[in-house]
Design a protein around this motif. Structure first.
Motif, PDB file in Angstrom:
ATOM      1  N   TYR A 139       0.838  -1.203   0.000  1.00  0.00           N
ATOM      2  CA  TYR A 139       0.000   0.000   0.000  1.00  0.00           C
ATOM      3  C   TYR A 139       0.870   1.250   0.000  1.00  0.00           C
ATOM      4  CZ  TYR A 139       0.825   0.403   5.067  1.00  0.00           C
ATOM      5  OH  TYR A 139       1.406   0.532   6.306  1.00  0.00           O
ATOM      6  N   LEU A 140       0.264   2.357  -0.376  1.00  0.00           N
ATOM      7  CA  LEU A 140       0.874   3.677  -0.334  1.00  0.00           C
ATOM      8  C   LEU A 140       0.058   4.502   0.647  1.00  0.00           C
ATOM      9  CD1 LEU A 140       0.995   4.056  -4.191  1.00  0.00           C
ATOM     10  CD2 LEU A 140       2.965   3.588  -2.771  1.00  0.00           C
ATOM     11  N   GLU A 141       0.733   5.251   1.492  1.00  0.00           N
ATOM     12  CA  GLU A 141       0.043   6.018   2.532  1.00  0.00           C
ATOM     13  C   GLU A 141       0.417   7.492   2.447  1.00  0.00           C
ATOM     14  OE1 GLU A 141      -0.583   5.878   7.369  1.00  0.00           O
ATOM     15  OE2 GLU A 141       1.015   4.704   6.463  1.00  0.00           O
ATOM     16  N   ALA A 142      -0.605   8.342   2.436  1.00  0.00           N
ATOM     17  CA  ALA A 142      -0.377   9.782   2.406  1.00  0.00           C
ATOM     18  C   ALA A 142       0.308  10.229   3.690  1.00  0.00           C
ATOM     19  CB  ALA A 142      -1.701  10.516   2.238  1.00  0.00           C
ATOM     20  N   ASP A 143       1.283  11.109   3.526  1.00  0.00           N
ATOM     21  CA  ASP A 143       1.999  11.690   4.656  1.00  0.00           C
ATOM     22  C   ASP A 143       2.265  13.153   4.315  1.00  0.00           C
ATOM     23  OD1 ASP A 143       3.489  12.292   6.873  1.00  0.00           O
ATOM     24  OD2 ASP A 143       5.103  10.869   6.454  1.00  0.00           O
ATOM     25  N   ASP A 144       1.227  13.976   4.485  1.00  0.00           N
ATOM     26  CA  ASP A 144       1.264  15.386   4.128  1.00  0.00           C
ATOM     27  C   ASP A 144       1.526  15.513   2.629  1.00  0.00           C
ATOM     28  OD1 ASP A 144       0.926  18.050   4.657  1.00  0.00           O
ATOM     29  OD2 ASP A 144       2.940  18.369   5.451  1.00  0.00           O
ATOM     30  N   PHE A 191       6.296  13.138  -3.150  1.00  0.00           N
ATOM     31  CA  PHE A 191       5.135  13.380  -4.002  1.00  0.00           C
ATOM     32  C   PHE A 191       3.888  13.060  -3.203  1.00  0.00           C
ATOM     33  CE2 PHE A 191       8.641  11.994  -6.645  1.00  0.00           C
ATOM     34  CZ  PHE A 191       8.706  12.997  -7.587  1.00  0.00           C
ATOM     35  N   GLY A 192       2.862  13.878  -3.341  1.00  0.00           N
ATOM     36  CA  GLY A 192       1.597  13.609  -2.676  1.00  0.00           C
ATOM     37  C   GLY A 192       0.842  12.476  -3.365  1.00  0.00           C
ATOM     38  N   LEU A 193      -0.126  11.936  -2.667  1.00  0.00           N
ATOM     39  CA  LEU A 193      -0.920  10.830  -3.196  1.00  0.00           C
ATOM     40  C   LEU A 193      -1.686  11.239  -4.456  1.00  0.00           C
ATOM     41  CD1 LEU A 193      -0.838   8.089  -1.852  1.00  0.00           C
ATOM     42  CD2 LEU A 193      -3.006   8.578  -0.770  1.00  0.00           C
ATOM     43  N   VAL A 194      -2.096  12.495  -4.546  1.00  0.00           N
ATOM     44  CA  VAL A 194      -2.835  12.969  -5.718  1.00  0.00           C
ATOM     45  C   VAL A 194      -1.966  12.872  -6.971  1.00  0.00           C
ATOM     46  CG1 VAL A 194      -3.891  14.998  -6.780  1.00  0.00           C
ATOM     47  CG2 VAL A 194      -4.397  14.449  -4.408  1.00  0.00           C
TER      48      VAL A 194
END
Length: 121
Positions: free
Chosen positions: A25-30, A47-50
């Motif tokens: 998985y990939l997790e957003a961190d700011d 890089f952001g999740l977006v």
């Protein structure tokens, strides 16, 4: 040259290569993303999740098994082995026969269940 199922992201003088077959998985961190591989390896990319989601949308094969779930996660749905809407938990299998659980809202989990059911029929 990278594999077909790798996501390449460049920033400044660096290149990040994310092997999507290894992703748990990939997790957003700011404004960053924490990449978690099924092997237990994890690393941070700037890089952001977006942005990562937008790049994944350009890869038709990735959309088959990499899916955005809520605001915080992108998961490899091939690794899912249990979904518990009551406890709001999604369970993913790791390479070493262990599991990782992610807290995800009930509506998102219910949508995921419907998606999996419809793909199965």
């Amino acid at each position: 040259m990278t594999q077909d199922n790798s996501l390449c992201l460049s920033a400044h003088d660096e290149l990040y290569i994310i092997d999507l077959d290894k992703v748990l998985y990939l997790e957003a961190d700011d404004h960053y993303t924490d990449v978690h591989y099924a092997s237990g390896t994890h690393f941070l990319v700037p890089f952001g999740l977006v942005k990562i989601e937008a790049r994944l949308a350009e890869m038709p094969d990735a959309r088959l098994h990499i899916l955005r779930l809520g605001r915080k996660y992108i998961v490899n749905i091939r690794r899912i082995f249990r979904i518990n809407t009551i406890k709001e938990l999604l369970y993913l299998a790791t390479d070493d026969d262990n599991s990782v659980s992610l807290h995800i809202s009930k509506p998102v989990l219910r949508s995921l269940i419907e998606l999996i059911k419809s793909a199965d029929t």
